[in-house]
Design an enzyme around this catalytic site. Structure first.
Site, PDB file in Angstrom:
ATOM      1  N   HIS A   1     -27.989  51.461  25.838  1.00  0.00           N
ATOM      2  CA  HIS A   1     -27.506  50.244  25.181  1.00  0.00           C
ATOM      3  C   HIS A   1     -27.952  48.962  25.860  1.00  0.00           C
ATOM      4  O   HIS A   1     -28.184  47.966  25.202  1.00  0.00           O
ATOM      5  CB  HIS A   1     -25.977  50.277  25.058  1.00  0.00           C
ATOM      6  CG  HIS A   1     -25.265  50.292  26.375  1.00  0.00           C
ATOM      7  ND1 HIS A   1     -24.996  51.458  27.055  1.00  0.00           N
ATOM      8  CD2 HIS A   1     -24.789  49.285  27.151  1.00  0.00           C
ATOM      9  CE1 HIS A   1     -24.373  51.174  28.186  1.00  0.00           C
ATOM     10  NE2 HIS A   1     -24.242  49.856  28.278  1.00  0.00           N
ATOM     11  N   ASP A   2     -28.085  48.981  27.187  1.00  0.00           N
ATOM     12  CA  ASP A   2     -28.430  47.751  27.912  1.00  0.00           C
ATOM     13  C   ASP A   2     -29.876  47.686  28.372  1.00  0.00           C
ATOM     14  O   ASP A   2     -30.205  46.899  29.255  1.00  0.00           O
ATOM     15  CB  ASP A   2     -27.514  47.601  29.136  1.00  0.00           C
ATOM     16  CG  ASP A   2     -26.183  46.943  28.787  1.00  0.00           C
ATOM     17  OD1 ASP A   2     -26.100  46.261  27.735  1.00  0.00           O
ATOM     18  OD2 ASP A   2     -25.229  47.097  29.569  1.00  0.00           O
TER      19      ASP A   2
ATOM     20  N   LYS B   1     -31.663  44.504  29.168  1.00  0.00           N
ATOM     21  CA  LYS B   1     -31.392  43.705  30.366  1.00  0.00           C
ATOM     22  C   LYS B   1     -32.595  43.650  31.310  1.00  0.00           C
ATOM     23  O   LYS B   1     -32.642  42.803  32.197  1.00  0.00           O
ATOM     24  CB  LYS B   1     -30.182  44.267  31.141  1.00  0.00           C
ATOM     25  CG  LYS B   1     -28.831  43.881  30.527  1.00  0.00           C
ATOM     26  CD  LYS B   1     -27.701  44.413  31.405  1.00  0.00           C
ATOM     27  CE  LYS B   1     -26.322  44.080  30.820  1.00  0.00           C
ATOM     28  NZ  LYS B   1     -25.244  44.745  31.583  1.00  0.00           N
TER      29      LYS B   1
ATOM     30  N   HIS C   1     -30.184  40.225  25.457  1.00  0.00           N
ATOM     31  CA  HIS C   1     -30.509  41.603  25.833  1.00  0.00           C
ATOM     32  C   HIS C   1     -30.322  42.595  24.682  1.00  0.00           C
ATOM     33  O   HIS C   1     -31.017  43.602  24.617  1.00  0.00           O
ATOM     34  CB  HIS C   1     -29.721  42.055  27.083  1.00  0.00           C
ATOM     35  CG  HIS C   1     -28.313  42.493  26.826  1.00  0.00           C
ATOM     36  ND1 HIS C   1     -27.259  41.615  26.699  1.00  0.00           N
ATOM     37  CD2 HIS C   1     -27.773  43.738  26.666  1.00  0.00           C
ATOM     38  CE1 HIS C   1     -26.137  42.299  26.484  1.00  0.00           C
ATOM     39  NE2 HIS C   1     -26.422  43.595  26.462  1.00  0.00           N
TER      40      HIS C   1
ATOM     41  N   HIS D   1     -24.244  46.907  20.026  1.00  0.00           N
ATOM     42  CA  HIS D   1     -23.121  47.251  20.913  1.00  0.00           C
ATOM     43  C   HIS D   1     -22.276  46.054  21.327  1.00  0.00           C
ATOM     44  O   HIS D   1     -21.198  46.210  21.875  1.00  0.00           O
ATOM     45  CB  HIS D   1     -23.578  48.051  22.139  1.00  0.00           C
ATOM     46  CG  HIS D   1     -24.294  47.264  23.202  1.00  0.00           C
ATOM     47  ND1 HIS D   1     -25.602  46.862  23.095  1.00  0.00           N
ATOM     48  CD2 HIS D   1     -23.894  46.811  24.415  1.00  0.00           C
ATOM     49  CE1 HIS D   1     -25.973  46.207  24.188  1.00  0.00           C
ATOM     50  NE2 HIS D   1     -24.938  46.155  25.004  1.00  0.00           N
ATOM     51  N   HIS D   2     -22.752  44.833  21.075  1.00  0.00           N
ATOM     52  CA  HIS D   2     -21.916  43.652  21.342  1.00  0.00           C
ATOM     53  C   HIS D   2     -21.407  42.971  20.078  1.00  0.00           C
ATOM     54  O   HIS D   2     -20.845  41.891  20.138  1.00  0.00           O
ATOM     55  CB  HIS D   2     -22.670  42.644  22.218  1.00  0.00           C
ATOM     56  CG  HIS D   2     -22.787  43.093  23.648  1.00  0.00           C
ATOM     57  ND1 HIS D   2     -21.689  43.262  24.463  1.00  0.00           N
ATOM     58  CD2 HIS D   2     -23.869  43.428  24.387  1.00  0.00           C
ATOM     59  CE1 HIS D   2     -22.097  43.685  25.658  1.00  0.00           C
ATOM     60  NE2 HIS D   2     -23.418  43.794  25.641  1.00  0.00           N
TER      61      HIS D   2
ATOM     62  N   ASP E   1     -18.637  51.186  26.408  1.00  0.00           N
ATOM     63  CA  ASP E   1     -19.230  50.248  27.366  1.00  0.00           C
ATOM     64  C   ASP E   1     -18.186  49.320  27.968  1.00  0.00           C
ATOM     65  O   ASP E   1     -18.133  49.118  29.182  1.00  0.00           O
ATOM     66  CB  ASP E   1     -20.319  49.434  26.656  1.00  0.00           C
ATOM     67  CG  ASP E   1     -21.042  48.486  27.609  1.00  0.00           C
ATOM     68  OD1 ASP E   1     -21.281  48.859  28.773  1.00  0.00           O
ATOM     69  OD2 ASP E   1     -21.385  47.369  27.174  1.00  0.00           O
TER      70      ASP E   1
HETATM   71  P1  C2E Z   1     -21.291  44.344  31.258  1.00  0.00           P
HETATM   72  O1  C2E Z   1     -20.914  43.906  32.632  1.00  0.00           O
HETATM   73  O2  C2E Z   1     -21.778  45.728  31.096  1.00  0.00           O
HETATM   74  O3  C2E Z   1     -20.061  44.112  30.327  1.00  0.00           O
HETATM   75  C1  C2E Z   1     -20.043  44.659  29.050  1.00  0.00           C
HETATM   76  C2  C2E Z   1     -18.938  44.095  28.247  1.00  0.00           C
HETATM   77  O4  C2E Z   1     -17.684  44.440  28.823  1.00  0.00           O
HETATM   78  C3  C2E Z   1     -18.920  42.576  28.182  1.00  0.00           C
HETATM   79  O5  C2E Z   1     -19.796  42.095  27.197  1.00  0.00           O
HETATM   80  C4  C2E Z   1     -17.451  42.335  27.797  1.00  0.00           C
HETATM   81  O6  C2E Z   1     -17.260  42.599  26.430  1.00  0.00           O
HETATM   82  C5  C2E Z   1     -16.716  43.396  28.578  1.00  0.00           C
HETATM   83  N1  C2E Z   1     -16.272  42.820  29.857  1.00  0.00           N
HETATM   84  C6  C2E Z   1     -16.844  42.996  31.073  1.00  0.00           C
HETATM   85  N2  C2E Z   1     -16.119  42.332  32.016  1.00  0.00           N
HETATM   86  C7  C2E Z   1     -15.098  41.731  31.383  1.00  0.00           C
HETATM   87  C8  C2E Z   1     -14.005  40.908  31.822  1.00  0.00           C
HETATM   88  O7  C2E Z   1     -13.840  40.600  33.005  1.00  0.00           O
HETATM   89  N3  C2E Z   1     -13.119  40.482  30.855  1.00  0.00           N
HETATM   90  C9  C2E Z   1     -13.276  40.817  29.554  1.00  0.00           C
HETATM   91  N4  C2E Z   1     -12.366  40.379  28.676  1.00  0.00           N
HETATM   92  N5  C2E Z   1     -14.305  41.587  29.104  1.00  0.00           N
HETATM   93  C10 C2E Z   1     -15.200  42.044  30.015  1.00  0.00           C
HETATM   94  P2  C2E Z   1     -20.303  40.582  27.285  1.00  0.00           P
HETATM   95  O8  C2E Z   1     -19.197  39.674  27.646  1.00  0.00           O
HETATM   96  O9  C2E Z   1     -21.037  40.329  26.017  1.00  0.00           O
HETATM   97  O10 C2E Z   1     -21.282  40.589  28.462  1.00  0.00           O
HETATM   98  C11 C2E Z   1     -22.532  41.250  28.373  1.00  0.00           C
HETATM   99  C12 C2E Z   1     -23.161  41.334  29.701  1.00  0.00           C
HETATM  100  O11 C2E Z   1     -23.368  40.012  30.219  1.00  0.00           O
HETATM  101  C13 C2E Z   1     -22.287  42.009  30.771  1.00  0.00           C
HETATM  102  O12 C2E Z   1     -22.465  43.410  30.699  1.00  0.00           O
HETATM  103  C14 C2E Z   1     -22.835  41.425  32.040  1.00  0.00           C
HETATM  104  O13 C2E Z   1     -24.074  42.022  32.407  1.00  0.00           O
HETATM  105  C15 C2E Z   1     -23.159  39.998  31.640  1.00  0.00           C
HETATM  106  N6  C2E Z   1     -22.052  39.070  31.947  1.00  0.00           N
HETATM  107  C16 C2E Z   1     -21.020  38.748  31.159  1.00  0.00           C
HETATM  108  N7  C2E Z   1     -20.250  37.825  31.782  1.00  0.00           N
HETATM  109  C17 C2E Z   1     -20.794  37.574  32.998  1.00  0.00           C
HETATM  110  C18 C2E Z   1     -20.448  36.727  34.102  1.00  0.00           C
HETATM  111  O14 C2E Z   1     -19.458  35.961  34.097  1.00  0.00           O
HETATM  112  N8  C2E Z   1     -21.275  36.743  35.187  1.00  0.00           N
HETATM  113  C19 C2E Z   1     -22.376  37.542  35.222  1.00  0.00           C
HETATM  114  N9  C2E Z   1     -23.134  37.532  36.310  1.00  0.00           N
HETATM  115  N10 C2E Z   1     -22.741  38.382  34.179  1.00  0.00           N
HETATM  116  C20 C2E Z   1     -21.937  38.367  33.104  1.00  0.00           C
HETATM  117 FE    FE Z   2     -24.734  45.047  26.826  1.00  0.00          FE
HETATM  118 FE    FE Z   3     -23.542  48.641  30.124  1.00  0.00          FE
END
Ligand code: C2E
Ligand code: FE
Ligand code: FE
Ligand code: SIN
Ligand code: SIN
Length: 402
Positions: free
Chosen positions: A255-256, A259, A284, A310-311, A339
């Site tokens: 899925h990712d 990235k 991504h 997936h998003h 995910d």
């Molecule tokens: P990921 O880390 O694999 O997170 C996947 C999804 O899990 C996120 O999609 C979000 O829907 C949920 N998620 C992860 N952490 C949290 C959280 O602390 N609170 C909530 N409510 N949901 C969470 P999303 O938001 O579309 O993010 C996609 C990707 O973008 C993430 O994949 C991560 O790689 C990056 N990302 C998102 N927010 C941040 C951030 O604040 N800092 C950094 N460095 N990367 C981020």
């Molecule tokens: Fe993703």
């Molecule tokens: Fe992932």
């Protein structure tokens, strides 16, 4: 487990696994009557032709051969890919056993490309008595013959040990019977092996690609494995059939993959992303789709959909296209649950792992919002399975807050 324990294992397994036709309460067994023989053959042929798993086919073939020639033990050894080893697997949950492909009677059947009948093992220099010494078993006679694929290549060895009838020697009749069984089951095995090779290769490609996408963002190989298994369990609980669920299991780890095109400054940013950075991050999903969409492979096509969707969110507020409800492919909806469950339960550069209770609370809140309500129900109904996957593929650190 070493080769040493193998005889004992085969013995125990065969004791319980299949109907026995010969009188096996005593050491000596009678040859089957022609009518019994026919019945037995029909029974095994039916069983083997229904079986798709290599392990099960091997076990059935072993039991089949054992009855056919009135042997004490029977086993099927298969050559590995580079032909250096012969391996067999005699029971589920037990690692396969392997021996060098040039060793013992089995090895000689391969190198000589012809059947071997030995009625006095200890008088034959090709016999390796080490096994007997270790197990306390006494090998009197052995029949071993090569098993061929459709193109005439040797794929393994069919081996029977110790004739149990009164005569106590293997005959040409026995050899002929085993040959027939080998040619029949060789074809079944070949199909099963070919299928497994394709799947193994695909899995390798998939996990390698999945990890390539994830390792840059410090997510572990276990993350992709967990997402795969969660997706599978959710797919079944949702009501997809097994074939679809297995397809998703192989596709969801990718899925990712998109990235890989996200700059480190964004991907590895320790803190919260600003709006511009998040816009970059959001690409991504479509990038992954672009990478995968042109493949003709079923798994990669599914992976393209998973990557793209997936998003997306059930309420239409996701990205990249803002799809809503069941316009989001079921594979996308399922992977979203898998995910996010895993992302929340894991440490990320930008956040610590959440406690399970907090994750479950969020899932209830997001029922019908971020997530398909039916999938949230499927998630809670299969929570035990989900949690055992989480334990099985844990990152061995403080992820998941436990
Ligand atoms: P990921 O880390 O694999 O997170 C996947 C999804 O899990 C996120 O999609 C979000 O829907 C949920 N998620 C992860 N952490 C949290 C959280 O602390 N609170 C909530 N409510 N949901 C969470 P999303 O938001 O579309 O993010 C996609 C990707 O973008 C993430 O994949 C991560 O790689 C990056 N990302 C998102 N927010 C941040 C951030 O604040 N800092 C950094 N460095 N990367 C981020
Ligand atoms: Fe993703
Ligand atoms: Fe992932
Ligand atoms: C066995 O005892 O299993 C066979 C040993 C050999 O192939 O030499
Ligand atoms: C499926 O591909 O099996 C179902 C498609 C869907 O419900 O979106």
């Amino acid at each position: 487990m070493g080769f040493r324990d193998y005889n004992a294992l085969i013995h125990n397994l065969s004791e319980e696994s299949m109907p026995r036709y010969a009188d096996d309460k005593h050491n000596e067994r009678r040859e089957l009557e022609p009518s019994q023989m026919l019945e037995m053959i029909f029974e095994y042929v039916a069983l083997i032709s229904k079986e798709k798993e290599i392990d099960r086919i091997l076990t059935l073939m072993a039991d089949f051969g054992r009855e056919l020639v009135c042997a004490d033990r029977c086993s099927i050894w298969l050559l590995n890919e580079d032909k250096t080893k012969l391996w067999t697997k005699v029971a589920h949950g037990i690692p396969s056993i392997s021996i060098p492909s040039d060793s013992g009677i089995a090895g000689h059947a391969i190198s000589g490309a012809e059947p071997i009948v030995i009625n006095d093992a200890y008088a034959d220099e090709r016999f390796n008595p080490d096994v007997d010494i270790q197990t306390g078993y006494v090998t009197r006679n052995i029949t071993a013959l090569p098993v061929y694929d459709g193109e005439g290549r040797i794929i393994g060895v069919y081996q029977a040990i110790n004739k149990m009838s009164k005569e106590a020697v293997f005959s040409d009749v026995d050899l002929g019977r085993l040959k027939l069984a080998a040619s029949y089951s060789g074809a079944m095995l070949e199909t099963a092996i070919a299928q497994k090779e394709i799947e193994d290769t695909q899995k390798d490609v998939i996990f390698t690609m999945g990890e390539a996408g994830e390792t840059r963002s410090k997510e572990t190989g276990n993350h992709v494995k967990r997402v795969a298994e969660y997706s599978y369990v959710l797919a079944l609980a949702f009501g997809l059939d097994k074939r679809e669920a297995e397809l998703l299991r192989m596709a969801s780890p990718m899925h990712d993959i998109g990235k890989i095109a996200i700059p480190d400054a964004v991907l590895k940013k320790p803190g919260k992303l600003d709006e511009a950075e998040f816009e970059i991050m959001k690409t991504h999903a479509a990038t992954g789709y672009q990478i995968l969409k042109n493949s003709s492979r079923r798994i990669l096509k599914a992976a393209a959909i998973v990557s793209y969707e997936h998003h997306e969110k059930y309420n239409g507020k996701g990205y990249p296209r803002g799809l809503k409800g069941e316009d989001i492919h079921i594979f996308g909806r399922i992977t979203a649950v898998a995910d996010v469950f895993d992302a929340l339960g894991s440490d990320r550069v930008y956040k610590k792992a959440w406690e399970l209770e907090k994750i479950l609370a969020l899932f209830k809140e997001e029922r019908g919002e971020h997530f398909d309500p039916k999938l949230i129900d499927a998630f809670f109904s299969s929570l035990d399975g989900i949690l055992s996957i989480r334990n099985q593929f844990s990152d061995n650190d403080n992820s998941f807050g436990n």
